[in-house]
Design a protein around this motif. Structure first.
Motif, mmCIF file in Angstrom:
data_model
loop_
_atom_site.group_PDB
_atom_site.id
_atom_site.type_symbol
_atom_site.label_atom_id
_atom_site.label_comp_id
_atom_site.label_asym_id
_atom_site.label_seq_id
_atom_site.Cartn_x
_atom_site.Cartn_y
_atom_site.Cartn_z
ATOM 1 N N GLU A 46 -3.382 12.809 14.192
ATOM 2 C CA GLU A 46 -2.741 11.563 13.778
ATOM 3 C C GLU A 46 -3.082 11.201 12.335
ATOM 4 O O GLU A 46 -2.222 10.726 11.583
ATOM 5 C CB GLU A 46 -3.186 10.424 14.704
ATOM 6 N N LEU A 47 -4.336 11.416 11.948
ATOM 7 C CA LEU A 47 -4.790 10.997 10.619
ATOM 8 C C LEU A 47 -4.385 11.958 9.508
ATOM 9 O O LEU A 47 -4.265 11.544 8.349
ATOM 10 C CB LEU A 47 -6.318 10.856 10.617
ATOM 11 N N VAL A 100 4.992 3.458 5.072
ATOM 12 C CA VAL A 100 5.610 3.826 6.356
ATOM 13 C C VAL A 100 4.555 4.385 7.301
ATOM 14 O O VAL A 100 4.500 4.034 8.482
ATOM 15 C CB VAL A 100 6.751 4.843 6.138
ATOM 16 N N LEU A 101 3.681 5.253 6.782
ATOM 17 C CA LEU A 101 2.645 5.846 7.623
ATOM 18 C C LEU A 101 1.623 4.826 8.099
ATOM 19 O O LEU A 101 0.972 5.009 9.135
ATOM 20 C CB LEU A 101 1.935 6.978 6.878
ATOM 21 N N LEU A 102 1.469 3.734 7.359
ATOM 22 C CA LEU A 102 0.525 2.699 7.747
ATOM 23 C C LEU A 102 1.093 1.730 8.777
ATOM 24 O O LEU A 102 0.359 0.909 9.331
ATOM 25 C CB LEU A 102 0.071 1.909 6.509
ATOM 26 N N LEU A 103 2.390 1.824 9.038
ATOM 27 C CA LEU A 103 2.983 0.946 10.022
ATOM 28 C C LEU A 103 2.401 1.248 11.402
ATOM 29 O O LEU A 103 2.249 2.407 11.783
ATOM 30 C CB LEU A 103 4.508 1.121 10.062
ATOM 31 N N PRO A 104 2.089 0.209 12.179
ATOM 32 C CA PRO A 104 1.586 0.449 13.538
ATOM 33 C C PRO A 104 2.689 1.024 14.414
ATOM 34 O O PRO A 104 3.844 0.615 14.335
ATOM 35 C CB PRO A 104 1.180 -0.957 14.010
ATOM 36 N N LEU A 362 7.115 -6.872 7.689
ATOM 37 C CA LEU A 362 5.942 -6.982 6.828
ATOM 38 C C LEU A 362 6.252 -7.792 5.582
ATOM 39 O O LEU A 362 5.413 -8.522 5.066
ATOM 40 C CB LEU A 362 5.447 -5.593 6.430
ATOM 41 N N GLY A 363 7.484 -7.652 5.092
ATOM 42 C CA GLY A 363 7.850 -8.344 3.863
ATOM 43 C C GLY A 363 8.104 -9.815 4.058
ATOM 44 O O GLY A 363 7.960 -10.605 3.130
ATOM 45 N N SER A 370 -0.568 -8.287 9.837
ATOM 46 C CA SER A 370 -0.070 -6.946 10.105
ATOM 47 C C SER A 370 -1.019 -5.896 9.587
ATOM 48 O O SER A 370 -1.183 -4.837 10.177
ATOM 49 C CB SER A 370 1.313 -6.754 9.477
ATOM 50 N N GLY A 371 -1.658 -6.178 8.450
ATOM 51 C CA GLY A 371 -2.544 -5.197 7.847
ATOM 52 C C GLY A 371 -3.784 -4.924 8.669
ATOM 53 O O GLY A 371 -4.442 -3.914 8.480
ATOM 54 N N GLU A 372 -4.102 -5.819 9.605
ATOM 55 C CA GLU A 372 -5.291 -5.617 10.422
ATOM 56 C C GLU A 372 -5.063 -4.562 11.491
ATOM 57 O O GLU A 372 -5.994 -4.047 12.070
ATOM 58 C CB GLU A 372 -5.707 -6.942 11.100
ATOM 59 N N ARG A 373 -3.763 -4.297 11.819
ATOM 60 C CA ARG A 373 -3.483 -3.281 12.813
ATOM 61 C C ARG A 373 -3.492 -1.920 12.149
ATOM 62 O O ARG A 373 -2.869 -1.701 11.130
ATOM 63 C CB ARG A 373 -2.113 -3.540 13.462
ATOM 64 N N GLY A 374 -4.194 -0.983 12.732
ATOM 65 C CA GLY A 374 -4.389 0.299 12.094
ATOM 66 C C GLY A 374 -3.188 1.208 12.171
ATOM 67 O O GLY A 374 -2.222 0.965 12.889
#
Length: 379
Positions: A46-47, A100-104, A362-363, A370-374
């Motif tokens: 995943e990472l 995009v990759l950072l989206l939960p 997000l916008g 939202s940023g707190e969700r990995g």
């Protein structure tokens, strides 16, 4: 830091976690714990995309700093200016890809799947189309490195099936199949239609992430296990032993769930698989109840939800598949290609549409929350 709001802090956390996972996987002692090793392997997978892209982003930033220094050299200014423009453009592209990759995403994406296909309106024609969908899904799975194993099938006349229960296993099986949940409508002339009239039939598809050990507390005192001889085609000996298993949860109550597994000759294996399917259905029931409560509390959705709405129409006379969750030119696909398992473009458009909606949220929403969700919904 980029002026676009790229979450560098989160990327640093993921890069650090990636290093820890790599070191843990390199420890020979880890092989003794198969479950933990599998979890770390999945997390590493995943990472990898986001960390690889982040490293490219960091390299581009260093190159940009070097190119800007060269702007001070009169002999290199023209060449450096072109390099600066190119790197600035590339950094913009990388930032967009990283966002995009950072989206939960769905934490169930990596799980195996219990696939349930049921004939709806349309009688024999719906049952025939249920088998057509199973064939389509089997070919789609094969093309994406997944495997479909039929656990139970209720055969009908003319080679159809009123119900099929199958297991889909492999890398990111749920992510590949989750878009199929809902009502599938088919428009075509049935083989039994003498006057050439087009009939409309429906088939419902449920895609359940397979419950993991310990995810659902299943009280076996509430489960009745019946054994019987397997039915239908299955090779020599299929009907000579009581290998098929029926698991009934809370029989005779409104909560009753019945699962049948008869894919193998081993009663023990069929019992184990039936309990896995039962646990998966219970987990799905809990998720659906939780989502219903959340929808009610937010009052943000209308209707009964995606699972019971028409998601796709298969129009045979026009050789067209229309996915009703998409818009414009992206919603139509060639039916003959799709029915041969060519679902990848359909899934790609659905995934892209979801990412765009997440980015818009997000916008306009609470970006800090939202940023707190990995990434991939986990830390």
């Amino acid at each position: 830091m980029s002026g676009t709001g790229l979450r560098i802090g989160r990327l640093e956390e993921l890069a650090s976690e990636f290093g820890l996972v790599e070191r843990a996987l390199g420890d020979p002692a880890m092989l003794a714990d198969a479950r933990e090793y599998a979890r770390l392997t999945r997390r590493h997978r995943e990472l990898t995309p986001v960390v690889t892209l982040y490293r490219e982003y960091q390299a581009a930033q260093r190159d940009l700093a070097g190119a800007r220094e060269l702007l001070q050299d009169p002999d290199m200014r023209e060449l450096a200016a072109g390099e600066v423009d190119s790197l600035v453009a590339r950094l913009g592209e990388l930032e967009a890809e990283l966002e995009v990759l950072l989206l939960p995403t769905d934490p169930d994406d990596a799980k195996d799947v219990i696939l349930e296909i049921r004939a709806g309106a349309g009688g024999a024609e719906a049952a025939l189309f249920a088998v057509d969908l199973l064939r389509m899904y089997t070919r789609y799975a094969e093309g994406t490195g997944l495997k479909v194993n039929v656990l139970d099938a209720s055969e009908s006349d003319l080679g159809g099936a009123s119900k099929v229960v199958a297991e889909v296993t492999g890398d990111m099986a749920f992510r590949a199949f989750k878009w199929e949940r809902g009502v599938h409508r088919v428009q075509r002339v049935p083989a039994t239609e003498s006057q050439g009239r087009i009939h409309t039939s429906t088939v419902t598809v449920a895609v359940l992430p397979e419950a993991e050990q310990g995810e659902v507390q299943l009280d076996l005192s509430e489960v009745r296990i019946d054994v019987f001889r397997s039915q239908g085609a299955g090779g020599q000996g299929v009907n000579t032993t009581d290998s098929a298993v029926r698991a009934v949860y809370r029989a005779g109550t409104p909560d009753e769930i019945t699962v049948v597994c008869q894919d193998g000759r081993s009663q023990i294996k069929n019992r184990e698989k039936a309990l896995v399917v039962l646990a998966s259905r219970l987990a799905e029931r809990e998720r659906a109840a939780r989502e219903a409560r959340e929808r009610s509390e937010r009052a943000s959705q209308v209707g009964t939800g995606e699972r019971s709405e028409k998601i796709r129409t298969y129009n045979y006379p026009q050789n067209r598949v229309t996915d009703h969750r998409l818009e414009g030119e992206h919603k139509n696909f060639a039916l003959d290609t799709v029915m041969e398992g060519g679902l990848v473009p359909v899934v790609a458009h659905l995934a892209r549409d979801e990412r765009e909606r997440q980015l818009m949220a997000l916008g306009t929403g609470d970006e800090a929350a939202s940023g707190e969700r990995g990434v991939y919904g986990t830390a």
